[in-house]
Design a protein around this motif. Sequence first.
Motif, PDB file in Angstrom:
ATOM      1  N   TYR A  38      -6.199  10.201   1.529  1.00  0.00           N
ATOM      2  CA  TYR A  38      -5.490  10.916   2.585  1.00  0.00           C
ATOM      3  C   TYR A  38      -4.712   9.890   3.405  1.00  0.00           C
ATOM      4  O   TYR A  38      -5.311   8.943   3.944  1.00  0.00           O
ATOM      5  N   MET A  39      -3.411  10.082   3.522  1.00  0.00           N
ATOM      6  CA  MET A  39      -2.575   9.145   4.270  1.00  0.00           C
ATOM      7  C   MET A  39      -1.922   9.841   5.456  1.00  0.00           C
ATOM      8  O   MET A  39      -1.354  10.925   5.324  1.00  0.00           O
ATOM      9  N   THR A  40      -2.033   9.203   6.607  1.00  0.00           N
ATOM     10  CA  THR A  40      -1.354   9.701   7.798  1.00  0.00           C
ATOM     11  C   THR A  40      -0.678   8.522   8.483  1.00  0.00           C
ATOM     12  O   THR A  40      -0.626   7.422   7.946  1.00  0.00           O
ATOM     13  N   GLY A  41      -0.147   8.745   9.689  1.00  0.00           N
ATOM     14  CA  GLY A  41       0.559   7.697  10.412  1.00  0.00           C
ATOM     15  C   GLY A  41       1.338   8.300  11.560  1.00  0.00           C
ATOM     16  O   GLY A  41       0.981   9.367  12.080  1.00  0.00           O
ATOM     17  N   THR A  42       2.400   7.641  11.968  1.00  0.00           N
ATOM     18  CA  THR A  42       3.216   8.163  13.055  1.00  0.00           C
ATOM     19  C   THR A  42       3.835   9.498  12.645  1.00  0.00           C
ATOM     20  O   THR A  42       4.333   9.660  11.534  1.00  0.00           O
ATOM     21  N   GLY A  43       3.781  10.457  13.565  1.00  0.00           N
ATOM     22  CA  GLY A  43       4.160  11.829  13.274  1.00  0.00           C
ATOM     23  C   GLY A  43       2.947  12.718  13.101  1.00  0.00           C
ATOM     24  O   GLY A  43       3.010  13.932  13.316  1.00  0.00           O
ATOM     25  N   GLY A  44       1.805  12.109  12.697  1.00  0.00           N
ATOM     26  CA  GLY A  44       0.560  12.837  12.581  1.00  0.00           C
ATOM     27  C   GLY A  44       0.433  13.724  11.359  1.00  0.00           C
ATOM     28  O   GLY A  44      -0.564  14.432  11.212  1.00  0.00           O
ATOM     29  N   MET A  45       1.436  13.727  10.475  1.00  0.00           N
ATOM     30  CA  MET A  45       1.359  14.533   9.257  1.00  0.00           C
ATOM     31  C   MET A  45       0.395  13.898   8.255  1.00  0.00           C
ATOM     32  O   MET A  45       0.007  12.733   8.382  1.00  0.00           O
ATOM     33  N   LEU A  46       0.020  14.667   7.237  1.00  0.00           N
ATOM     34  CA  LEU A  46      -0.941  14.207   6.241  1.00  0.00           C
ATOM     35  C   LEU A  46      -0.362  14.303   4.848  1.00  0.00           C
ATOM     36  O   LEU A  46       0.291  15.294   4.494  1.00  0.00           O
ATOM     37  N   TRP A  47      -0.602  13.253   4.032  1.00  0.00           N
ATOM     38  CA  TRP A  47      -0.248  13.233   2.609  1.00  0.00           C
ATOM     39  C   TRP A  47      -1.533  13.071   1.802  1.00  0.00           C
ATOM     40  O   TRP A  47      -2.469  12.408   2.245  1.00  0.00           O
ATOM     41  N   LYS A  48      -1.562  13.656   0.596  1.00  0.00           N
ATOM     42  CA  LYS A  48      -2.736  13.581  -0.266  1.00  0.00           C
ATOM     43  C   LYS A  48      -2.352  13.030  -1.634  1.00  0.00           C
ATOM     44  O   LYS A  48      -1.261  13.303  -2.142  1.00  0.00           O
ATOM     45  N   SER A  49      -3.277  12.255  -2.228  1.00  0.00           N
ATOM     46  CA  SER A  49      -3.025  11.700  -3.560  1.00  0.00           C
ATOM     47  C   SER A  49      -4.351  11.473  -4.275  1.00  0.00           C
ATOM     48  O   SER A  49      -5.372  11.188  -3.647  1.00  0.00           O
ATOM     49  N   LYS A  50      -4.309  11.562  -5.598  1.00  0.00           N
ATOM     50  CA  LYS A  50      -5.481  11.245  -6.416  1.00  0.00           C
ATOM     51  C   LYS A  50      -5.418   9.829  -6.977  1.00  0.00           C
ATOM     52  O   LYS A  50      -6.434   9.301  -7.425  1.00  0.00           O
ATOM     53  N   ILE A  77      14.239   1.842   8.956  1.00  0.00           N
ATOM     54  CA  ILE A  77      13.681   2.344   7.708  1.00  0.00           C
ATOM     55  C   ILE A  77      12.278   1.767   7.567  1.00  0.00           C
ATOM     56  O   ILE A  77      12.101   0.543   7.494  1.00  0.00           O
ATOM     57  N   ARG A  78      11.284   2.645   7.553  1.00  0.00           N
ATOM     58  CA  ARG A  78       9.902   2.199   7.420  1.00  0.00           C
ATOM     59  C   ARG A  78       9.268   2.919   6.246  1.00  0.00           C
ATOM     60  O   ARG A  78       9.194   4.150   6.225  1.00  0.00           O
ATOM     61  N   ILE A  79       8.805   2.151   5.271  1.00  0.00           N
ATOM     62  CA  ILE A  79       8.266   2.676   4.023  1.00  0.00           C
ATOM     63  C   ILE A  79       6.875   2.094   3.802  1.00  0.00           C
ATOM     64  O   ILE A  79       6.679   0.880   3.942  1.00  0.00           O
ATOM     65  N   PRO A  80       5.858   2.895   3.458  1.00  0.00           N
ATOM     66  CA  PRO A  80       4.526   2.355   3.179  1.00  0.00           C
ATOM     67  C   PRO A  80       4.556   1.401   1.982  1.00  0.00           C
ATOM     68  O   PRO A  80       5.275   1.625   1.007  1.00  0.00           O
ATOM     69  N   ARG A  81       3.748   0.359   2.073  1.00  0.00           N
ATOM     70  CA  ARG A  81       3.639  -0.620   1.003  1.00  0.00           C
ATOM     71  C   ARG A  81       2.179  -1.067   0.909  1.00  0.00           C
ATOM     72  O   ARG A  81       1.506  -1.214   1.924  1.00  0.00           O
ATOM     73  N   LEU A  82       1.694  -1.252  -0.312  1.00  0.00           N
ATOM     74  CA  LEU A  82       0.326  -1.691  -0.541  1.00  0.00           C
ATOM     75  C   LEU A  82       0.297  -3.116  -1.078  1.00  0.00           C
ATOM     76  O   LEU A  82       1.040  -3.452  -2.006  1.00  0.00           O
ATOM     77  N   PHE A  83      -0.550  -3.942  -0.479  1.00  0.00           N
ATOM     78  CA  PHE A  83      -0.778  -5.315  -0.943  1.00  0.00           C
ATOM     79  C   PHE A  83      -2.233  -5.453  -1.370  1.00  0.00           C
ATOM     80  O   PHE A  83      -3.133  -4.911  -0.711  1.00  0.00           O
ATOM     81  N   GLU A  84      -2.486  -6.198  -2.441  1.00  0.00           N
ATOM     82  CA  GLU A  84      -3.861  -6.518  -2.814  1.00  0.00           C
ATOM     83  C   GLU A  84      -4.402  -7.588  -1.872  1.00  0.00           C
ATOM     84  O   GLU A  84      -3.675  -8.478  -1.429  1.00  0.00           O
ATOM     85  N   VAL A  85      -5.714  -7.507  -1.583  1.00  0.00           N
ATOM     86  CA  VAL A  85      -6.346  -8.422  -0.635  1.00  0.00           C
ATOM     87  C   VAL A  85      -7.651  -8.950  -1.216  1.00  0.00           C
ATOM     88  O   VAL A  85      -8.424  -8.198  -1.803  1.00  0.00           O
ATOM     89  N   LEU A  88       5.118   6.719  -3.581  1.00  0.00           N
ATOM     90  CA  LEU A  88       4.830   6.142  -2.275  1.00  0.00           C
ATOM     91  C   LEU A  88       6.076   5.533  -1.638  1.00  0.00           C
ATOM     92  O   LEU A  88       6.303   5.685  -0.431  1.00  0.00           O
ATOM     93  N   ASP A  89       6.897   4.864  -2.437  1.00  0.00           N
ATOM     94  CA  ASP A  89       8.071   4.198  -1.862  1.00  0.00           C
ATOM     95  C   ASP A  89       9.220   5.164  -1.565  1.00  0.00           C
ATOM     96  O   ASP A  89      10.287   4.739  -1.116  1.00  0.00           O
ATOM     97  N   SER A  90       8.997   6.459  -1.792  1.00  0.00           N
ATOM     98  CA  SER A  90       9.987   7.469  -1.403  1.00  0.00           C
ATOM     99  C   SER A  90       9.607   8.174  -0.101  1.00  0.00           C
ATOM    100  O   SER A  90      10.328   9.049   0.364  1.00  0.00           O
ATOM    101  N   ILE A  91       8.457   7.776   0.464  1.00  0.00           N
ATOM    102  CA  ILE A  91       7.989   8.370   1.720  1.00  0.00           C
ATOM    103  C   ILE A  91       8.438   7.493   2.880  1.00  0.00           C
ATOM    104  O   ILE A  91       8.276   6.270   2.840  1.00  0.00           O
ATOM    105  N   ARG A  92       9.017   8.110   3.884  1.00  0.00           N
ATOM    106  CA  ARG A  92       9.381   7.394   5.105  1.00  0.00           C
ATOM    107  C   ARG A  92       8.256   7.613   6.112  1.00  0.00           C
ATOM    108  O   ARG A  92       8.040   8.726   6.570  1.00  0.00           O
ATOM    109  N   LEU A  93       7.539   6.546   6.449  1.00  0.00           N
ATOM    110  CA  LEU A  93       6.373   6.687   7.307  1.00  0.00           C
ATOM    111  C   LEU A  93       6.073   5.370   8.004  1.00  0.00           C
ATOM    112  O   LEU A  93       5.935   4.332   7.357  1.00  0.00           O
TER     113      LEU A  93
END
Length: 329
Positions: free
Chosen positions: A53-65, A310-318, A33-38
């Motif tokens: 399924y992850m998307t964002g600016t650019g409209g592309m799609l990423w998939k993960s299990k 540089i914009r990289i996705p990051r996950l925080f617990e909530v 995840l931290d190697s994706i620029r999104l």
Amino acid sequence: MKRTLLIGALIAFNLMLVFSQRREPVLRTDVPLDSIRLSDPFILADRQTATYYMTGTGGMLWKSKDLEKWTGPFRVIQHDPESWMGPRPMVWAAELHAYNGKYYNFATFTNRDVKIDTVKGNVIERRASHVLVSDKPGGPYIPMANSIYLPAHMPTLDGTFWVDEDGKPYMIYCHEWLQNWNGTMEKIELKPDLSGPVGEGKILFRASDSPWSKERDEEGNIIPNKVTDGPFLFRTQTGRLGMLWTSWVFDVYTQGVAYSESGTLDGPWIHEKEPITPPNYGHGMLFRTFDGKLLMAVHSHSVDENGRYIRIPRLFEVDDSGDKIIVGN
């Protein structure tokens, strides 16, 4: 001076997005995840396919299990080149929402060849939030009957989805500060199948209502910031309605939260006094993992030694067990 620099930086960033969105994607597998620029990451946890399924600016799609290794990017948006968007629109802040057996892609499209206004010397391009539909979470996402959801004379962005207490579906979006000079958060009712709008938009709050976002005017006085960005609606486990949204604290990209006193979109919206995430993180959304953990997806906001964003996705617990969400690590 800082305002001029900010506008210049935004223009440069937008031009970078234009060129990057025109390149054909190269499929990659097992990408951390931290190697994706999104920018503006949005994650749909789809139980039917047991896939994120992850998307964002650019409209592309990423998939993960597993949220750790990702495959993509896939091109999934099929817009109408004969519409107001033109043949090669920019795509910002795409989101995926499952609703009534269909999957919907809420995205912001910009046609840089169409100018709708000039305010304080800034040319305003044709930009609007829009909705596409698919039978599958992985797309393709195609246009519906209505080609226009929001007024053509308004630059709008970052549309998101919510079904309110009245059972009706809505789009919540921003009227961009570059035109009104005090960005607003607004709602508009959607048709039952989300194929178009019903009626007109209504203002929920303005950027200047926030106690934490701020900037300096030409004389150096501290004033409220003008930017509204990245709305996302949620309810805590106690049933309280909240909204994540992002602005700036001077030159720091920052996310806050507001809560509705009425429990509906009509508010009034009361803003927390302090930001909810660390500095230089924003445009967040919440999703629950397949094992029940609530996570917030945001992007980092930093500039490298060459002056590039540089914009990289990051996950925080909530923790949403109380009346207010608490963001952890």
